[in-house]
Enzyme design. Structure first.
Site, mmCIF file in Angstrom:
data_model
loop_
_atom_site.group_PDB
_atom_site.id
_atom_site.type_symbol
_atom_site.label_atom_id
_atom_site.label_comp_id
_atom_site.label_asym_id
_atom_site.label_seq_id
_atom_site.Cartn_x
_atom_site.Cartn_y
_atom_site.Cartn_z
ATOM 1 N N CYS A 86 0.711 -0.818 0.507
ATOM 2 C CA CYS A 86 -0.354 -0.175 0.463
ATOM 3 C C CYS A 86 1.053 1.838 0.351
ATOM 4 O O CYS A 86 1.295 1.194 -1.051
ATOM 5 C CB CYS A 86 -0.726 0.137 0.984
ATOM 6 S SG CYS A 86 -2.122 1.211 1.163
ATOM 7 N N GLU A 115 -1.053 -8.757 4.704
ATOM 8 C CA GLU A 115 -1.312 -8.940 6.120
ATOM 9 C C GLU A 115 -2.641 -8.389 6.735
ATOM 10 O O GLU A 115 -2.713 -9.039 7.906
ATOM 11 C CB GLU A 115 -0.299 -8.131 6.278
ATOM 12 C CG GLU A 115 -0.775 -6.473 7.428
ATOM 13 C CD GLU A 115 -0.998 -5.223 5.658
ATOM 14 O OE1 GLU A 115 -0.574 -6.171 4.731
ATOM 15 O OE2 GLU A 115 -0.934 -4.214 6.079
ATOM 16 N N HIS A 143 -3.775 -5.665 0.425
ATOM 17 C CA HIS A 143 -2.848 -5.662 1.759
ATOM 18 C C HIS A 143 -3.056 -6.855 2.323
ATOM 19 O O HIS A 143 -4.092 -7.736 2.668
ATOM 20 C CB HIS A 143 -3.427 -5.036 2.996
ATOM 21 C CG HIS A 143 -3.310 -3.597 3.186
ATOM 22 N ND1 HIS A 143 -2.511 -3.324 4.080
ATOM 23 C CD2 HIS A 143 -4.403 -2.411 2.489
ATOM 24 C CE1 HIS A 143 -2.721 -2.265 3.846
ATOM 25 N NE2 HIS A 143 -3.851 -1.931 2.419
#
Lengths: 783, 246
Positions: free
Chosen positions: B103, B220, B218
């Site tokens: 990002c 994560e 993302h």
């Protein structure tokens, strides 16, 4: 004492060294001016007049609402900090302590929607981390006029982008809330933001200053002329001229706030911070006087030491500035440099700007002289209180509305009402912006940052967030917090007492639908002027309802916000109040995130149940009065709203929670606006599956069967293998208050009345089509 | 693995672990999310690297996380690239060690010149937060070993300036060199899940060597079952496994 006691013309006011319009511009009434002189023993100077103006505004001192707020239950076994501090704190077990609070930013958002909403988020976050808690979620309750109106669209888009701008950058997920549309809010939108944080410090940081000689630290951003007198501005009606008050709207910097969060939490962990207070409404004035008063000491502050944004500011401007992202600390003497270093590392301002003094006053120094000296109590505690009398009988508008009955509706046939089929009527409701998907809104909010968001917004009846300490990657938690913001203001408008009770009941029901035990409440009272008989009646009756319901649900109120004078003057100069809107923010405890429920159907063949009042209930608990159907389809705002049956609510909600905890429930969704049919459609849409439903419609009009509201009702779906255990559970806890409605099946929603002689089901609608209508209703209106 | 330097082989043969270094700028807000995945879920040694810190010598994998570095008031990532930690990250990359930008981290890597192209304002001008399907374009990278080529994974996005842009020549070079790692998927009806108007539906790219990857989605945030998806965890698990085995 009451400032309105004296009947004679106030003597000091007449001899004041200010023009009447100067006093009036501070929002100070003539009687209040005399009360100020009583407390000072002299006339105030210009800066002091400004300080009293903001501190004696409703926003800061609750002069109209304090007597009503005192009836709220505020203690309970989980309450660690109740009203009076920056936020409430509750015990969530396993060492987890939660700070939470709601606050309004209605007036700023009305004149400058982007910054108004953005700084609303910034302000409520500061209330949370001032306590030593790391903000972990934000929810919003937003109310606007009719989306067909261009001005409303501008306000709506501005508010949503403001929240998105601030919340996304600051890195706190916006996980839920509500968005409601009605022309009652056309000129005066409501922007209420609630934040939840997890305590990171061992001790809860409080606001009371202590330790004579301890340094007072100013940290965060600089002070400028922005947001002058915002608290007074927020405590007056909105007029066309309010647009000229745009300088009273603050400008937020979420990047600075993010750094401030980190720096403050780091600073608190040193143990060198004695007390902290954020600078929100009334800036330096409010923070110094509240810290001094809460600690029973005084504060001396030297304005020459305050980091300034612009040159040439006078004390009045320093004291009333509402520049954002600022805090005041009392530090342990000798450890101030340690704290200053932390803030400098985060590239923030930090200076010693004063000290704690023994005399319980706020003393302001400027260019070597005393610029203001006022007793802390006179600013923060010994403030005016207005006790008002309820009218002898309910206002005429309410009495007239209560006369409405179903008989006033056009006749219903087996196929529909007034030429519209049941399918078309359901579609109309799904296309209503208040009911429709809020995806356009929440897609602009980062709802996932921090990696703890369990449900997508809109996926369940309440937001669910895992309570993992974000700053410790070695610790996980199975505990979660569920949170919701609720208020059906049409109910409150039509019957403030019942409507307020329902707001609490619905919040508790929403939490129960995800499997959470309701714990505590923060409330945001958005009302019109209490100086008018109707306005006061609405406020007083709603407070009575809130108090009673919070006691019944054992959900104490730990804080909140009061926003009065939500009125706009129409073109004839007549004030138009909003609907009375007591927004209930409630948090609930989830002990095991492995046992929670969302609202969409899960598997073909799952059985569907209705808990609560029967589908053909005619007791008054379930009614078309005050319903979305009545408003949207028949353009009628009338009737008695549904009456809350506390015993039934408690039983139903517990049965739902226990079923979820036992792993028996596949989905749970409560019936709110639009009634049973809309709730069933929403479960279909969320689960992307159809349902086959049979309703017992004996003796009930078709529209009441489908669209009536109330009755503590929850729709549950259950997998085939759990049916026996689930029904045994219901028979044991909810006998007589549940029924089986049908099953999850195919890709259409069909609803049939069992008594029907009609060839077609009442409702037979494709889930994909309903999803399209419901999903695009808001975006379509934005064009 | 072609081009990837072996990192302290002995350590990893013994300890079987990879040390993550997560760069923290003022304004980073996904740094702890990444830390949770690396340290909390994968149990790998992890160090938070303050932006003023230039020593990355103990770090195997540098992650430049999401957020709004320095507020991103000028242009996303435009200031962050000048930080000491980013200068060391460039050195880390030049030494053929792995660097991941997620990002805002992707934006910073393009500003720092480690990846080509730029990330500009989303086509509809709105911030977008959603879960989107991605197609894994190649699985011969350290980043994608655990995926199969052409696999569709669902990963969250959250950005206001995530529209990948490059000129035609650059795009051609990217495609010719096979540098597109993730693309927003096309649905059954041919509609693209592209949430921001990115050229060629690009969601993530790598440098020519493959040791530097940037992506707007993302992973994560899709690494922990309680938040709804673990499609992203495979990226980190594969990364650790591959590097340890290298």
């Amino acid at each position: 004492m009451s400032a309105t006691d004296s009947a004679a013309a106030p003597a000091n006011y007449a001899s004041a060294p200010f023009e009447p319009k100067v006093i009036a511009s501070e929002g100070i009434k003539p009687d209040e001016y005399d009360a100020i002189c009583d407390r000072l023993g002299r006339h105030p100077n210009r800066a002091e007049l400004g300080m009293f103006g903001v501190m004696w505004s409703e926003h800061c001192c609750y002069k109209n609402s304090r007597p009503l707020l005192s009836q709220f239950p505020t203690t309970g076994k989980r309450v660690l900090v109740g009203p009076g501090e920056n936020a409430g704190v509750v015990d969530f077990g396993e060492g987890l302590r939660l700070a939470f609070k709601v606050e309004s930013h209605n007036h700023p958002s009305a004149v400058e929607p982007f910054q108004g909403a953005a700084t609303g988020v910034g302000g409520i976050l500061r209330d949370i981390f001032t306590m030593g808690a790391r903000p972990l979620a934000v929810l919003n309750s937003l109310r606007f006029g009719d989306l067909e109106d261009a001005k409303t669209r501008r306000l709506f888009e501005g508010v949503v982008s403001g929240i998105s701008h601030y919340g996304n950058c600051v890195g706190v997920p916006t996980v839920g809330g509500e968005v409601y549309f009605d022309k009652a809010y056309s000129g005066n939108p409501l922007v209420n933001a609630m934040a939840i944080g997890l305590m990171e410090t061992d001790d809860i940081v409080k606001a009371g200053a202590s330790g004579i000689g301890n340094p007072v630290l100013y940290v965060g951003s600089t002070t400028g002329r922005d947001g002058m007198g915002g608290a007074s501005f927020a405590s007056a009606e909105l007029t066309d001229e309010s647009m000229d008050d745009r300088p009273a709207v603050q400008v937020g910097d979420p990047f600075l706030e993010k750094s401030l969060i980190e720096a403050c939490l780091e600073a608190f962990k040193t143990g060198a911070v004695v007390a902290a207070q954020d600078m929100g409404a009334a800036g330096l004035t409010c923070s110094t006087s509240e810290m001094a008063f809460s600690g029973g000491v005084g504060v001396e502050l030297d304005l020459d030491l305050i980091p300034e944004r612009e040159a040439g500011m006078v004390p009045y401007e320093y004291l009333l500035s509402e520049s954002q992202e600022r805090m005041l600390f009392v530090a342990e003497k000798g450890r101030e440099q340690e704290l200053i270093d932390i803030f400098h590392r985060w590239e923030l301002q930090a200076v010693v700007a004063g000290q704690v003094i023994e005399e319980p006053i706020v003393r302001i120094l400027f260019e070597g002289e005393v610029a203001a000296e006022v007793s802390a109590s006179a600013l923060a505690d010994n403030t005016p209180i207005y006790k008002r009398e309820l009218p002898d009988e309910p206002p005429a508008y309410a009495q007239a509305a209560w006369k409405w009955s179903e008989a006033d509706l056009p006749g219903a046939t087996e196929s529909g009402v007034a030429g519209k089929s049941w399918n078309e009527l359901l579609n109309t409701l799904l296309d209503t912006p208040t009911i429709a998907s809020k995806r356009w809104v929440y897609r602009q909010y980062d709802h996932q940052v921090q990696n703890n968001t369990v449900f997508m917004p809109g996926g369940a009846d309440a937001a669910v967030v895992r309570l993992r300490p974000v700053n410790n990657p070695d610790v996980n938690s199975q505990r979660g917090v569920a949170a919701t913001l609720d208020c059906n203001p049409r109910y409150v408008y039509l019957h403030p007492y019942e409507g307020a009770k329902m707001a609490v009941a619905e919040a508790a029901r929403n939490l129960s639908c995800v499997g959470a035990e309701p714990v505590a409440v923060t409330d945001n009272l958005n009302f019109g002027s209490p100086e008018k008989s109707i306005g006061y009646w609405q406020l007083a009756e709603a407070c009575r309802g809130l108090s009673e319901a919070c006691r019944e649900f054992d959900t104490p109120v730990t804080g909140g916000n009061v926003s009065l004078y939500n009125e706009t003057l129409d073109s004839d100069g007549k004030p138009q109040p909003i609907w009375p809107t007591p927004v209930v923010g409630m948090v609930g405890l989830i002990e095991d995130l492995g046992h929670i429920a969302s609202q969409g159907w899960k598997n073909e063949g799952d059985a569907i149940y209705l808990l609560g009042a029967a589908s053909n209930d005619s007791s008054g608990g379930v009614t078309l009065g005050a319903s979305e159907y009545l408003a949207s389809v028949h353009d009628t705002v009338a009737g008695m709203p549904p009456i809350v049956d506390f015993a039934l609510e408690a039983k139903v909600q517990k049965a739902c929670r226990d079923g979820i905890a036992q792993g028996l429930v596949a989905s749970a969704h409560d019936c709110a606006e639009g009634g049973l049919a809309v709730a069933l459609a929403e479960s279909c849409i969320a689960g992307e599956k159809g349902a086959e439903i049979q309703l017992d419609g004996a003796g009930v009009r078709g529209d009441r069967l489908l669209f009536a509201e109330g009755g503590a009702r929850i729709i549950i779906s259950v997998a085939a293998e759990n049916i026996a255990a689930w029904e045994a559970h219901l028979n044991g806890t909810l006998a007589g208050n549940w029924q089986k409605l049908g099953q999850v099946k195919g890709d259409r929603l069909t609803i049939t009345a069992v008594q029907t002689t009609a060839a077609q089901p009442m409702i037979d609608s494709s889930v994909a089509e309903m999803a399209g209508t419901w999903g695009n209703a808001i975006e379509r209106r934005l064009g | 693995m072609q081009g990837i330097a072996s990192i302290d082989r002995q350590k990893h043969q013994q300890g079987i672990s990879m040390k993550f270094g997560i760069i923290v700028f003022p304004g980073s807000n996904c740094d702890r999310d990444m830390q949770w995945v690396a340290q909390g879920i994968l149990k790998q040694p992890t160090r938070m690297v303050w932006h003023e810190d230039s020593d990355l010598s103990d770090i195997d994998i540098v992650v430049v996380p999401g957020g709004f570095s320095y507020g991103d008031y000028l242009r996303c990532g435009a200031i962050a690239r000048f930080s000491p930690a980013m200068k060391s990250t460039v050195e880390h990359a030049k030494a053929s060690k792995p660097v991941l930008g997620i990002c805002n981290g992707f934006q910073i890597l393009t500003e720092a010149g480690l990846l080509p192209g730029a990330l500009v304002r989303n086509a509809n001008l709105h911030f977008v937060c959603d879960r989107v399907p991605l197609t894994v374009e190649r699985n011969d990278l350290i980043w994608t070993k655990n995926y199969s080529q052409g696999q569709t994974i669902t990963i969250p996005v959250a950005h206001g300036e995530g529209r990948y842009h490059a000129d035609d020549d650059q795009l051609k070079r990217l495609e010719d060199n096979n540098q597109v790692v993730f693309r927003y998927s096309k649905g059954e009806n041919g509609d693209s899940a592209n949430p921001n108007g990115s050229c060629n539906d690009i969601a993530g790219i790598c440098n020519e060597q493959g040791n530097v990857m940037g992506m707007m989605p993302h992973p994560e945030r899709a690494s922990d079952a309680v938040t709804g998806s673990t499609d992203g965890l495979a990226l980190f698990e594969g990364l650790v496994k591959t590097l340890v085995a290298a």
